[in-house]
Design an enzyme around this catalytic site. Structure first.
Site, PDB file in Angstrom:
ATOM      1  N   GLY A  12     -21.125  19.995  -6.713  1.00  0.00           N
ATOM      2  CA  GLY A  12     -19.807  19.610  -6.277  1.00  0.00           C
ATOM      3  C   GLY A  12     -19.579  18.611  -5.162  1.00  0.00           C
ATOM      4  N   ALA A  82     -20.864  27.150  -3.265  1.00  0.00           N
ATOM      5  CA  ALA A  82     -20.715  27.412  -4.545  1.00  0.00           C
ATOM      6  C   ALA A  82     -19.318  28.364  -4.426  1.00  0.00           C
ATOM      7  N   ALA A  83     -18.240  28.152  -5.545  1.00  0.00           N
ATOM      8  CA  ALA A  83     -17.231  28.965  -5.585  1.00  0.00           C
ATOM      9  C   ALA A  83     -16.551  28.271  -6.748  1.00  0.00           C
ATOM     10  N   GLN A  84     -15.451  29.175  -7.325  1.00  0.00           N
ATOM     11  CA  GLN A  84     -14.348  28.733  -8.064  1.00  0.00           C
ATOM     12  C   GLN A  84     -13.275  28.263  -7.181  1.00  0.00           C
ATOM     13  N   SER A  85     -13.377  26.851  -7.044  1.00  0.00           N
ATOM     14  CA  SER A  85     -12.545  26.501  -5.703  1.00  0.00           C
ATOM     15  C   SER A  85     -11.309  25.855  -6.109  1.00  0.00           C
ATOM     16  N   THR A 126     -12.140  28.752   4.125  1.00  0.00           N
ATOM     17  CA  THR A 126     -11.029  27.812   3.958  1.00  0.00           C
ATOM     18  C   THR A 126      -9.767  28.171   4.657  1.00  0.00           C
ATOM     19  N   GLU A 128      -6.963  27.889   3.373  1.00  0.00           N
ATOM     20  CA  GLU A 128      -6.246  28.712   2.246  1.00  0.00           C
ATOM     21  C   GLU A 128      -5.954  30.209   3.052  1.00  0.00           C
ATOM     22  N   TYR A 150      -7.647  32.934  -4.979  1.00  0.00           N
ATOM     23  CA  TYR A 150      -8.593  32.304  -4.445  1.00  0.00           C
ATOM     24  C   TYR A 150      -8.696  32.622  -2.796  1.00  0.00           C
ATOM     25  N   LYS A 154     -11.696  34.455  -0.621  1.00  0.00           N
ATOM     26  CA  LYS A 154     -12.216  33.921   0.529  1.00  0.00           C
ATOM     27  C   LYS A 154     -12.165  34.441   1.824  1.00  0.00           C
ATOM     28  N   ARG A 185     -14.364  13.715  -5.205  1.00  0.00           N
ATOM     29  CA  ARG A 185     -13.449  15.035  -5.321  1.00  0.00           C
ATOM     30  C   ARG A 185     -13.252  15.284  -6.894  1.00  0.00           C
TER      31      ARG A 185
HETATM   32  P1  NAP Z   1     -16.351  21.935  -5.961  1.00  0.00           P
HETATM   33  O1  NAP Z   1     -16.367  20.376  -5.945  1.00  0.00           O
HETATM   34  O2  NAP Z   1     -15.230  22.810  -6.757  1.00  0.00           O
HETATM   35  O3  NAP Z   1     -17.722  22.650  -6.116  1.00  0.00           O
HETATM   36  C1  NAP Z   1     -17.900  24.044  -6.358  1.00  0.00           C
HETATM   37  C2  NAP Z   1     -19.273  24.220  -6.707  1.00  0.00           C
HETATM   38  O4  NAP Z   1     -19.821  25.459  -6.810  1.00  0.00           O
HETATM   39  C3  NAP Z   1     -19.867  23.390  -7.796  1.00  0.00           C
HETATM   40  O5  NAP Z   1     -21.322  23.117  -7.579  1.00  0.00           O
HETATM   41  C4  NAP Z   1     -19.979  24.354  -8.907  1.00  0.00           C
HETATM   42  O6  NAP Z   1     -20.923  24.249  -9.941  1.00  0.00           O
HETATM   43  C5  NAP Z   1     -20.329  25.676  -8.026  1.00  0.00           C
HETATM   44  N1  NAP Z   1     -20.159  27.015  -8.563  1.00  0.00           N
HETATM   45  C6  NAP Z   1     -18.750  27.529  -9.237  1.00  0.00           C
HETATM   46  N2  NAP Z   1     -18.976  28.622  -9.761  1.00  0.00           N
HETATM   47  C7  NAP Z   1     -20.445  29.125  -9.537  1.00  0.00           C
HETATM   48  C8  NAP Z   1     -21.247  30.093  -9.606  1.00  0.00           C
HETATM   49  N3  NAP Z   1     -20.815  31.132 -10.232  1.00  0.00           N
HETATM   50  N4  NAP Z   1     -22.547  30.256  -9.253  1.00  0.00           N
HETATM   51  C9  NAP Z   1     -23.164  28.860  -8.681  1.00  0.00           C
HETATM   52  N5  NAP Z   1     -22.636  28.157  -8.351  1.00  0.00           N
HETATM   53  C10 NAP Z   1     -21.111  27.810  -8.827  1.00  0.00           C
HETATM   54  O7  NAP Z   1     -15.982  22.291  -4.394  1.00  0.00           O
HETATM   55  P2  NAP Z   1     -16.097  21.720  -3.032  1.00  0.00           P
HETATM   56  O8  NAP Z   1     -14.734  20.811  -2.780  1.00  0.00           O
HETATM   57  O9  NAP Z   1     -17.430  20.811  -3.069  1.00  0.00           O
HETATM   58  O10 NAP Z   1     -15.988  22.960  -1.957  1.00  0.00           O
HETATM   59  C11 NAP Z   1     -17.262  23.464  -1.413  1.00  0.00           C
HETATM   60  C12 NAP Z   1     -17.002  24.897  -1.032  1.00  0.00           C
HETATM   61  O11 NAP Z   1     -15.889  24.798   0.051  1.00  0.00           O
HETATM   62  C13 NAP Z   1     -16.083  25.668  -2.009  1.00  0.00           C
HETATM   63  O12 NAP Z   1     -16.752  27.004  -1.705  1.00  0.00           O
HETATM   64  C14 NAP Z   1     -14.852  25.719  -1.517  1.00  0.00           C
HETATM   65  O13 NAP Z   1     -14.260  26.739  -1.905  1.00  0.00           O
HETATM   66  C15 NAP Z   1     -14.917  25.433   0.014  1.00  0.00           C
HETATM   67  N6  NAP Z   1     -13.819  24.616   0.470  1.00  0.00           N
HETATM   68  C16 NAP Z   1     -13.470  23.361   0.049  1.00  0.00           C
HETATM   69  C17 NAP Z   1     -12.667  22.753   0.590  1.00  0.00           C
HETATM   70  C18 NAP Z   1     -12.213  21.383   0.181  1.00  0.00           C
HETATM   71  O14 NAP Z   1     -11.070  20.871   0.688  1.00  0.00           O
HETATM   72  N7  NAP Z   1     -12.915  20.494  -0.684  1.00  0.00           N
HETATM   73  C19 NAP Z   1     -11.874  23.264   1.851  1.00  0.00           C
HETATM   74  C20 NAP Z   1     -12.087  24.486   2.467  1.00  0.00           C
HETATM   75  C21 NAP Z   1     -13.180  25.119   1.545  1.00  0.00           C
HETATM   76  P3  NAP Z   1     -20.459  23.619 -11.324  1.00  0.00           P
HETATM   77  O15 NAP Z   1     -20.819  22.007 -11.024  1.00  0.00           O
HETATM   78  O16 NAP Z   1     -21.428  23.902 -12.355  1.00  0.00           O
HETATM   79  O17 NAP Z   1     -18.959  23.710 -11.771  1.00  0.00           O
HETATM   80  O1  G4F Z   2      -5.313  19.469  -3.970  1.00  0.00           O
HETATM   81  P1  G4F Z   2      -5.029  20.772  -4.100  1.00  0.00           P
HETATM   82  O2  G4F Z   2      -5.301  21.616  -5.692  1.00  0.00           O
HETATM   83  O3  G4F Z   2      -5.551  21.675  -3.156  1.00  0.00           O
HETATM   84  P2  G4F Z   2      -5.358  23.224  -2.462  1.00  0.00           P
HETATM   85  O4  G4F Z   2      -4.601  24.026  -3.090  1.00  0.00           O
HETATM   86  O5  G4F Z   2      -4.751  22.851  -0.921  1.00  0.00           O
HETATM   87  O6  G4F Z   2      -7.002  23.632  -2.367  1.00  0.00           O
HETATM   88  C1  G4F Z   2      -7.777  22.900  -1.671  1.00  0.00           C
HETATM   89  O7  G4F Z   2      -7.992  22.919  -0.458  1.00  0.00           O
HETATM   90  C2  G4F Z   2      -8.405  24.328   0.073  1.00  0.00           C
HETATM   91  C3  G4F Z   2      -8.261  24.452   1.736  1.00  0.00           C
HETATM   92  O8  G4F Z   2      -7.111  24.476   2.064  1.00  0.00           O
HETATM   93  C4  G4F Z   2      -9.731  24.376  -0.231  1.00  0.00           C
HETATM   94  F1  G4F Z   2     -10.274  25.876   0.080  1.00  0.00           F
HETATM   95  C5  G4F Z   2      -9.729  24.507  -1.889  1.00  0.00           C
HETATM   96  O9  G4F Z   2     -10.762  24.970  -2.407  1.00  0.00           O
HETATM   97  C6  G4F Z   2      -9.091  23.131  -2.335  1.00  0.00           C
HETATM   98  O10 G4F Z   2     -10.380  22.332  -2.053  1.00  0.00           O
HETATM   99  O11 G4F Z   2      -3.153  21.108  -3.916  1.00  0.00           O
HETATM  100  C7  G4F Z   2      -2.843  20.699  -2.782  1.00  0.00           C
HETATM  101  C8  G4F Z   2      -1.288  20.776  -2.609  1.00  0.00           C
HETATM  102  C9  G4F Z   2      -0.993  22.371  -2.960  1.00  0.00           C
HETATM  103  O12 G4F Z   2       0.288  22.552  -2.157  1.00  0.00           O
HETATM  104  C10 G4F Z   2      -0.347  21.877  -4.521  1.00  0.00           C
HETATM  105  O13 G4F Z   2       0.676  22.865  -4.891  1.00  0.00           O
HETATM  106  O14 G4F Z   2      -0.857  19.825  -3.590  1.00  0.00           O
HETATM  107  C11 G4F Z   2       0.154  20.493  -4.266  1.00  0.00           C
HETATM  108  N1  G4F Z   2       0.361  19.774  -5.566  1.00  0.00           N
HETATM  109  C12 G4F Z   2       1.431  19.023  -6.259  1.00  0.00           C
HETATM  110  N2  G4F Z   2       1.424  18.602  -7.423  1.00  0.00           N
HETATM  111  C13 G4F Z   2      -0.688  19.794  -6.641  1.00  0.00           C
HETATM  112  C14 G4F Z   2       0.076  18.941  -7.658  1.00  0.00           C
HETATM  113  N3  G4F Z   2      -1.980  20.393  -6.651  1.00  0.00           N
HETATM  114  C15 G4F Z   2      -2.495  19.886  -8.111  1.00  0.00           C
HETATM  115  N4  G4F Z   2      -3.708  20.403  -7.927  1.00  0.00           N
HETATM  116  N5  G4F Z   2      -2.034  19.217  -8.878  1.00  0.00           N
HETATM  117  C16 G4F Z   2      -0.526  18.539  -8.840  1.00  0.00           C
HETATM  118  O15 G4F Z   2      -0.199  18.230  -9.717  1.00  0.00           O
END
Ligand code: NAP
Ligand code: G4F
Length: 344
Positions: A12, A82-85, A126, A128, A150, A154, A185
């Site tokens: 990811g 790792a997560a269903q993110s 997170t 969230e 989600y 978390k 991303r």
């Molecule tokens: P991401 O790009 O969606 O990556 C998620 C990773 O988890 C991928 O490598 C995915 O593998 C793996 N995964 C999913 N299900 C799994 C399972 N059952 N077993 C093992 N691996 C699994 O997420 P990210 O943005 O890098 O975020 C990293 C972590 O931070 C996540 O836990 C997310 O919830 C958390 N987080 C993210 C943000 C953000 O803004 N990015 C903010 C707060 C917290 P595949 O490639 O096979 O799908």
């Molecule tokens: O980009 P988003 O899908 O991210 P969201 O829901 O904030 O979650 C991300 O950040 C979290 C940290 O706060 C992580 F934990 C999580 O794993 C992930 O990385 O949506 C951001 C905002 C939401 O309010 C959504 O309703 O954008 C709004 N939005 C408006 N139009 C949309 C859209 N989101 C998506 N994905 N697609 C749209 O068309």
């Protein structure tokens, strides 16, 4: 001797940046990869580090596999990324999301408890979890109120991390990270959806982008800055919980306007609710259209983090500004579309 890290979620966005950081610090990096039908290391390849990582087959749903991986790799540190993110998917797959994002973390903590309490653990928590925010800005002491399966999964994982720290003296830290983005991303998240769509529009491959809640506000930072904070948490003598955030918040609509400007486009918004539309400033053609298909059953309207604790205790601060982040993402997607090399 070099330290050994096991990074889950290595395919990811954050997994790629964290691995790059750990390798630069001389770590031996084991990347935990779940079995899929296609090889999925494009982000690692983009950073030029795919050959430097030892991969191990790993799934958060399978306890026996987790135990074997931890036993065989003998890590000093585990970063559980790792997560269903994707929040929207968690409404459609709440049980799966709970199993992976919630119970999956308990499985890893149990493996540490069973095999080696000396292993240091980082949990990807997170913003969230704040959901329907109870105070603004949000800090480590703000009460949680998750608004999605989600967020709820978390939150369970967060409290299990705290509990294993207190109950078994495991060095387990929880990073409460606000949204962080980058050119790596996933395309389903709103920032990348916008930059990719605008690049396609600019290259004549698309006419419009359909979005949900344009008024939602997020505290968006650059993922590369945030992985540095994860590492710093794990290096502390005592484990703890920290917020990583920028302390700024912007709406989805602002993100659209800034990304468009980076590509030489001007978008002006008019109308309200479902009728709100973003038009090309020159031609008046609709470019951004509101589509209720992208609304969520329960929304997180506003997130704004206070990173004071991480700044003072970890010496962490973000380096990339919001404007720089948006411009980098928009330009990278423009190059990818123009050159026909879009791999994720
Ligand atoms: P991401 O790009 O969606 O990556 C998620 C990773 O988890 C991928 O490598 C995915 O593998 C793996 N995964 C999913 N299900 C799994 C399972 N059952 N077993 C093992 N691996 C699994 O997420 P990210 O943005 O890098 O975020 C990293 C972590 O931070 C996540 O836990 C997310 O919830 C958390 N987080 C993210 C943000 C953000 O803004 N990015 C903010 C707060 C917290 P595949 O490639 O096979 O799908
Ligand atoms: O980009 P988003 O899908 O991210 P969201 O829901 O904030 O979650 C991300 O950040 C979290 C940290 O706060 C992580 F934990 C999580 O794993 C992930 O990385 O949506 C951001 C905002 C939401 O309010 C959504 O309703 O954008 C709004 N939005 C408006 N139009 C949309 C859209 N989101 C998506 N994905 N697609 C749209 O068309």
């Amino acid at each position: 001797m070099s330290k050994r890290a096991l990074v889950t979620g290595i395919t990811g966005q954050d997994g790629a940046y964290l691995s790059q950081l750990l390798l630069s610090k001389g770590y031996e990096v084991y990347g935990a990869v779940r079995r899929t039908s296609s090889i999925n290391t494009a982000r690692l390849a983009d950073l030029g580090i795919d050959k430097d990582i030892k991969t191990v087959e790993f799934d958060l749903l399978e306890m026996s596999n987790i135990l074997r991986v931890v036993e065989q790799t003998k890590p000093d540190e585990i970063y559980n990324l790792a997560a269903q993110s994707f929040v929207a998917t968690s409404f459609e797959q709440p049980i799966y999301t709970g199993s992976v994002d919630g119970l999956g973390v308990t499985r890893v903590l149990e493996a540490i408890r069973t095999l080696g309490k000396g292993i240091r653990f980082y949990q990807a928590s997170t913003s969230e979890m704040f959901g329907k925010v109870q105070a603004t800005p949000q800090s480590e002491t703000t009460p949680f109120y998750p608004r999605s399966p989600y967020g709820a999964a978390k939150l369970y994982a967060h409290w299990m991390t705290v509990n294993y720290r207190e109950a078994y003296d495991i060095h387990a830290s929880s990073g409460i990270l606000f949204n962080h983005e980058s050119p790596l991303r996933g395309t389903e998240f709103v920032t990348r959806k916008i930059t990719l769509a605008l690049a396609r529009i600019q290259c004549g491959e698309a006419r419009e982008v359909r979005l949900g809640n344009l008024a939602a506000k997020r505290d968006w930072g650059f993922a590369g800055d945030y992985v540095e904070g994860m590492w710093r948490m794990v290096q502390q003598p005592k484990a703890d919980d920290y917020i990583l955030a920028t302390g700024e918040t912007h709406s989805v609509e602002e993100f659209v306007c800034l990304a468009a400007a980076a590509l030489g486009m001007e978008i002006t918004f008019e109308g309200d609710g479902l009728q709100r539309v973003g038009r090309d400033g020159k031609t008046g053609r609709p470019i951004v259209v509101v589509d209720p298909a992208f609304f969520r059953p329960t929304e997180v309207d506003l997130l704004l983090g206070n990173p004071h604790k991480a700044t003072t205790a970890l010496g962490w601060q973000r380096k990339v500004s919001f404007q720089q982040l948006v411009e980098d993402m928009a330009r990278k997607d423009f190059d990818r579309v123009r050159d026909g090399c879009l791999r994720y």
